[in-house]
Design an enzyme around this catalytic site. Sequence first.
Site, PDB file in Angstrom:
ATOM      1  N   ASP A  11      22.361  61.337  16.844  1.00 40.65           N
ATOM      2  CA  ASP A  11      23.443  60.554  16.259  1.00 40.65           C
ATOM      3  C   ASP A  11      24.183  59.938  17.433  1.00 40.65           C
ATOM      4  OD1 ASP A  11      25.799  59.595  15.249  1.00 40.65           O
ATOM      5  OD2 ASP A  11      26.337  61.421  14.160  1.00 40.65           O
ATOM      6  N   LYS A  63      26.760  68.276  12.862  1.00 44.55           N
ATOM      7  CA  LYS A  63      25.733  69.205  12.378  1.00 44.55           C
ATOM      8  C   LYS A  63      24.417  68.847  13.061  1.00 44.55           C
ATOM      9  CE  LYS A  63      26.018  72.784   9.712  1.00 44.55           C
ATOM     10  NZ  LYS A  63      26.863  73.883  10.155  1.00 44.55           N
ATOM     11  N   TYR A 121      32.428  72.561  17.670  1.00 39.68           N
ATOM     12  CA  TYR A 121      31.895  71.580  16.731  1.00 39.68           C
ATOM     13  C   TYR A 121      31.633  70.233  17.405  1.00 39.68           C
ATOM     14  CZ  TYR A 121      31.467  68.211  13.040  1.00 39.68           C
ATOM     15  OH  TYR A 121      31.006  67.208  12.242  1.00 39.68           O
TER      16      TYR A 121
HETATM   17  C1  F6R Z   1      29.362  66.392   9.214  1.00 44.15           C
HETATM   18  C2  F6R Z   1      29.952  65.109   9.607  1.00 44.15           C
HETATM   19  C3  F6R Z   1      31.194  64.645   8.927  1.00 44.15           C
HETATM   20  C4  F6R Z   1      32.417  64.802   9.824  1.00 44.15           C
HETATM   21  C5  F6R Z   1      33.701  64.302   9.102  1.00 44.15           C
HETATM   22  C6  F6R Z   1      34.937  64.326  10.009  1.00 44.15           C
HETATM   23  O1  F6R Z   1      28.242  66.673   9.982  1.00 44.15           O
HETATM   24  O2  F6R Z   1      29.473  64.445  10.479  1.00 44.15           O
HETATM   25  O3  F6R Z   1      31.388  65.291   7.700  1.00 44.15           O
HETATM   26  O4  F6R Z   1      32.572  66.134  10.205  1.00 44.15           O
HETATM   27  O5  F6R Z   1      33.545  62.985   8.665  1.00 44.15           O
HETATM   28  O6  F6R Z   1      34.602  63.667  11.175  1.00 44.15           O
HETATM   29  P1  F6R Z   1      35.583  63.550  12.421  1.00 44.15           P
HETATM   30  O7  F6R Z   1      35.976  64.942  12.816  1.00 44.15           O
HETATM   31  O8  F6R Z   1      34.740  62.839  13.442  1.00 44.15           O
HETATM   32  O9  F6R Z   1      36.746  62.729  11.942  1.00 44.15           O
HETATM   33 MG    MG Z   2      27.954  61.200  13.158  1.00 42.25          MG
HETATM   34 MG    MG Z   3      23.916  63.169  11.356  1.00 47.03          MG
END
Ligand code: F6R
Ligand code: MG
Ligand code: MG
Length: 365
Positions: free
Chosen positions: A11, A233, A230
């Site tokens: 990603d 994923k 974190y």
């Molecule tokens: C799960 C994922 C999304 C982000 C969520 C918050 O793998 O990529 O669910 O965790 O959109 O993202 P941030 O913390 O980047 O604002």
């Molecule tokens: Mg992403």
């Molecule tokens: Mg992904």
Amino acid sequence: MKITISALKADIGSIGGHIIPSQALLSEVKNKVQELGKELIIDFYISHTGDDIAILCTHERGVSDEKIHKLAWDVFLAGTEVAKKQGLYGAGQDLLKDAFSGNIKGMGPAVAEMEFEERPNEPFVFFAADKTDPGAYNLPFYLGFADPMYCAGLILSPKMADGFIFRIIDVENTEKDKIVDLNSPEDIYDIAALLRDNERYVIESIYSRASGSQALSISTTRLHNIAGKYTGKDDPIALVRVQGEFPATGEVLAPFEIGHFVAGFMRGSHIGPLMPCKLNSPISYFDGPPIVTGAAFCIKDGKLTEPADVFDHPFWDHVRMQISEKATAIRRQGFSGAAMLPYSELEYGGIVERLEKLEKKFKLV
Ligand code: F6R
Ligand code: MG
Ligand code: MG
């Protein structure tokens, strides 16, 4: 001819949140693979699943080849530059290390590779999942390779009568690969006892017991184990050789009809059903649901055919409707109980801090 298939996925940025990479980013990845891979690879295919971009390529250099891994790293870096220029969300998200050190494994991107003697007809399927972790493949590939309820070939085909070897990895051991080889059918209770725990024990590869040939390879990296926090994923990929001495394509696909509950979904911290989707699908409901795509190919002397989209069929439309119902059913209970992952698997640090503060407020009376 001995051929290696390498799938490398990361990603490196997406539009509108963690949804889908931009066309400019996909073009850059394609152009760079073409440019840098001239002397190295025979053929390649670029795709995305949710917010992840995958490079699938064929070559004769074997697995864990430094030049192939460096090629992917450089391509992902070049893509990250485009993602930054376009202001894409999470640009370079999965590139966790600053400098390339010989192998892309452990640096963020997911890798699945297999080297084998090409059969006269060599069909295989490339699976890619988003918003989930490598354990998501435990159940479908256990059923597809060890359970005659799903894989009729185990009782109907003499080529599969001996069963398969499951190589299972303990993903909590990050120092070295900690693996065990177990035989199906004799060891299926042991295999099931391990594969029950999707967050710790994960299928890494599967081999035919009759020929010793490798049937399957899965990327087993757990990002939170590498980064210690974190970062997204893991979104695992898998390569599966099919037909003949291996399960038929349809036998490998059959268990994906279950839409079993896996870890991931919103903020990598929930439980949701795994939905088989068409190639190049985006992410949507509650940053999910967790999705899996499948591109089937044949190869000849390393040259790929065009992909056949294994989940693009009216049958899977019906399955997707049913899985949507499972997704809304579990979502209706929000944060409660089984809908959210246990404390150790929660991908955001916020709740840890919150609980630590609350602990101090408790009184013993
Ligand atoms: C799960 C994922 C999304 C982000 C969520 C918050 O793998 O990529 O669910 O965790 O959109 O993202 P941030 O913390 O980047 O604002
Ligand atoms: Mg992403
Ligand atoms: Mg992904």
